[in-house]
Design an enzyme around this catalytic site. Structure first.
Site, PDB file in Angstrom:
ATOM      1  N   GLU A   1     -31.261  21.942 111.090  1.00 48.54           N
ATOM      2  CA  GLU A   1     -31.255  20.498 111.329  1.00 48.54           C
ATOM      3  C   GLU A   1     -31.500  20.196 112.811  1.00 48.54           C
ATOM      4  O   GLU A   1     -30.758  20.684 113.670  1.00 48.54           O
ATOM      5  CB  GLU A   1     -29.909  19.917 110.892  1.00 48.54           C
TER       6      GLU A   1
ATOM      7  N   LEU B   1     -30.480  17.311 106.030  1.00 47.89           N
ATOM      8  CA  LEU B   1     -29.068  17.609 106.226  1.00 47.89           C
ATOM      9  C   LEU B   1     -28.519  18.212 104.935  1.00 47.89           C
ATOM     10  O   LEU B   1     -27.883  17.540 104.122  1.00 47.89           O
ATOM     11  CB  LEU B   1     -28.293  16.342 106.596  1.00 47.89           C
TER      12      LEU B   1
ATOM     13  N   GLU C   1     -27.001  22.022 104.170  1.00 44.79           N
ATOM     14  CA  GLU C   1     -26.739  23.404 104.579  1.00 44.79           C
ATOM     15  C   GLU C   1     -27.029  24.409 103.463  1.00 44.79           C
ATOM     16  O   GLU C   1     -27.552  25.500 103.720  1.00 44.79           O
ATOM     17  CB  GLU C   1     -25.302  23.546 105.069  1.00 44.79           C
TER      18      GLU C   1
ATOM     19  N   GLN D   1     -25.147  23.390 112.457  1.00 49.49           N
ATOM     20  CA  GLN D   1     -24.809  22.670 113.687  1.00 49.49           C
ATOM     21  C   GLN D   1     -23.388  22.925 114.169  1.00 49.49           C
ATOM     22  O   GLN D   1     -23.136  23.018 115.374  1.00 49.49           O
ATOM     23  CB  GLN D   1     -25.039  21.172 113.492  1.00 49.49           C
ATOM     24  N   PHE D   2     -22.430  22.982 113.259  1.00 52.11           N
ATOM     25  CA  PHE D   2     -21.043  23.313 113.577  1.00 52.11           C
ATOM     26  C   PHE D   2     -20.520  24.199 112.454  1.00 52.11           C
ATOM     27  O   PHE D   2     -20.891  24.023 111.293  1.00 52.11           O
ATOM     28  CB  PHE D   2     -20.172  22.055 113.682  1.00 52.11           C
TER      29      PHE D   2
ATOM     30  N   ILE E   1     -20.536  24.704 107.484  1.00 47.74           N
ATOM     31  CA  ILE E   1     -21.106  25.859 106.789  1.00 47.74           C
ATOM     32  C   ILE E   1     -20.643  25.970 105.340  1.00 47.74           C
ATOM     33  O   ILE E   1     -21.270  26.642 104.526  1.00 47.74           O
ATOM     34  CB  ILE E   1     -20.774  27.167 107.564  1.00 47.74           C
TER      35      ILE E   1
ATOM     36  N   PRO F   1     -20.714  24.052 102.591  1.00 53.31           N
ATOM     37  CA  PRO F   1     -21.639  23.801 101.482  1.00 53.31           C
ATOM     38  C   PRO F   1     -22.588  24.974 101.220  1.00 53.31           C
ATOM     39  O   PRO F   1     -23.115  25.112 100.112  1.00 53.31           O
ATOM     40  CB  PRO F   1     -22.406  22.557 101.932  1.00 53.31           C
TER      41      PRO F   1
ATOM     42  N   HIS G   1     -15.651  19.857 113.130  1.00 55.29           N
ATOM     43  CA  HIS G   1     -16.458  20.303 114.259  1.00 55.29           C
ATOM     44  C   HIS G   1     -15.790  21.405 115.078  1.00 55.29           C
ATOM     45  O   HIS G   1     -16.367  21.867 116.062  1.00 55.29           O
ATOM     46  CB  HIS G   1     -16.770  19.120 115.187  1.00 55.29           C
TER      47      HIS G   1
END
Length: 328
Positions: free
Chosen positions: A32, A61, A63, A85-86, A90, A92, A132
């Site tokens: 992403e 978006l 994952e 991204q964070f 992860i 999903p 996050h």
């Protein structure tokens, strides 16, 4: 003669990606906002302009879709590096990672491998909202078929990332965003690797062994330096790779000191610290002089801003726990 540049960790990530993409045309980046935007932390900045949209691929978006697509690419000869991204995003993709990426070699009886790198910034300390600030590395260490790598310095970041990309099997590559830009280090501009599965002795000591990784390495070294002024010599071991674990270095250090502590920011229960302790108990129990301390986050969801500093182990908490072990 190799030249060097003074890099932060996130700059070392970017340089490592670029070097490997230049070395091997099958290496590509997918995730992403990794393209023109350069990633949420700018770890892929400039790669889109250099390599184009066939090798730096922006995704929706999703994952699960990112990892599922990358597994297919890996099975058919590409070497995808995915960015989540964070780490808290992860989950999903958890089914794709543990049910497919980790099992592809076994399921196909060795006919297929899965040379996939899953990069994810992990950990707290940056005043981020929910999801996050996760440190859920233990989920992936538990799964056979995955390697789990966590650098703590710019030099190691580039070298470990190169090793992860060249590995024929999937690697979870966790980047400590707390120290993404905290300090700089001279990093070679040439290609090089740091072996997976080997810990680093960050500080020699004779009184106690402290095992840690990633963002907790710096406060552990700070605590060790402070304790040295009180005559307590702490050996600091940066594990670097959590799976496979460098059991030999753990055992040899503990055999020398007879005391140990483990520092990690993930919750205490079921964390990697317990695995380190189990290794010590199985291999060098008769050298033990005191109970082994776990200096960790708490068994609670990562808190929001007001309690973030209380949740994370810091040099003071690490120092006091080490002294408790020494004085047992």
């Amino acid at each position: 003669m190799s030249t060097t540049k003074n890099f932060t960790i996130v700059e070392a990530v970017r340089d490592g990606l670029c070097s490997e993409m230049q070395r091997d045309d099958d290496v590509l980046v997918i995730g992403e906002d990794v393209g023109k935007n350069g990633g949420v932390f700018r770890a892929t900045k400039g790669l889109f302009d250099e390599f184009g949209n066939s090798r730096v691929i922006d995704t929706p978006l999703a994952e699960s879709g990112i990892i599922g697509t990358a597994i297919g690419m890996a099975a058919y000869g590409k070497i995808p590096i995915t960015e989540i991204q964070f780490m808290g995003f992860i989950y999903p993709a958890f089914d794709q990672i543990v049910s497919h990426a980790a099992r592809l070699r076994t399921r196909s009886r060795g006919h297929y491998s899965c040379p996939l790198v899953i990069r994810a910034p992990y950990g707290g300390g940056i005043r981020a909202p929910e999801h996050h600030s996760e440190s859920s590395e233990a989920f992936f260490v538990h799964q056979p078929g995955l390697k789990v790598v966590v650098p703590s310095t710019p030099y190691d970041t580039k070298g470990l990332l190169a090793s992860a990309i060249r590995d024929p099997d999937p690697v979870i590559f966790l980047e400590p965003k707390l120290i993404y830009r905290a300090f700089r280090e001279e990093v070679p501009t040439d290609n090089y690797t740091v072996p997976l599965g080997e810990a680093a002795v960050r500080r020699e000591g004779s009184d106690i062994s402290v095992f840690t990784w990633g963002g907790m390495t710096s406060p552990t070294i700070e605590a060790a330096e402070s304790l040295a002024e009180e005559g307590i010599e702490v050996e600091v071991i940066d594990l670097r790779t959590l799976s496979p674990l460098d059991e030999e270095t753990i055992v040899e250090s503990f055999r020398k000191t007879g005391r140990a502590a483990i520092v990690h920011e993930a919750p205490k229960t079921g964390g990697i610290g317990a695995e380190v302790i189990a290794t010590i108990q199985e291999e060098v129990l008769m050298y033990q002089k005191a109970p082994i301390q776990r200096i960790t986050g708490f068994d609670a969801p990562f808190p929001l801003h007001a309690l973030e500093d209380y949740y994370l182990p810091n040099a003071t908490r690490i120092k006091e726990s080490i002294k408790k072990t020494i004085n047992f």
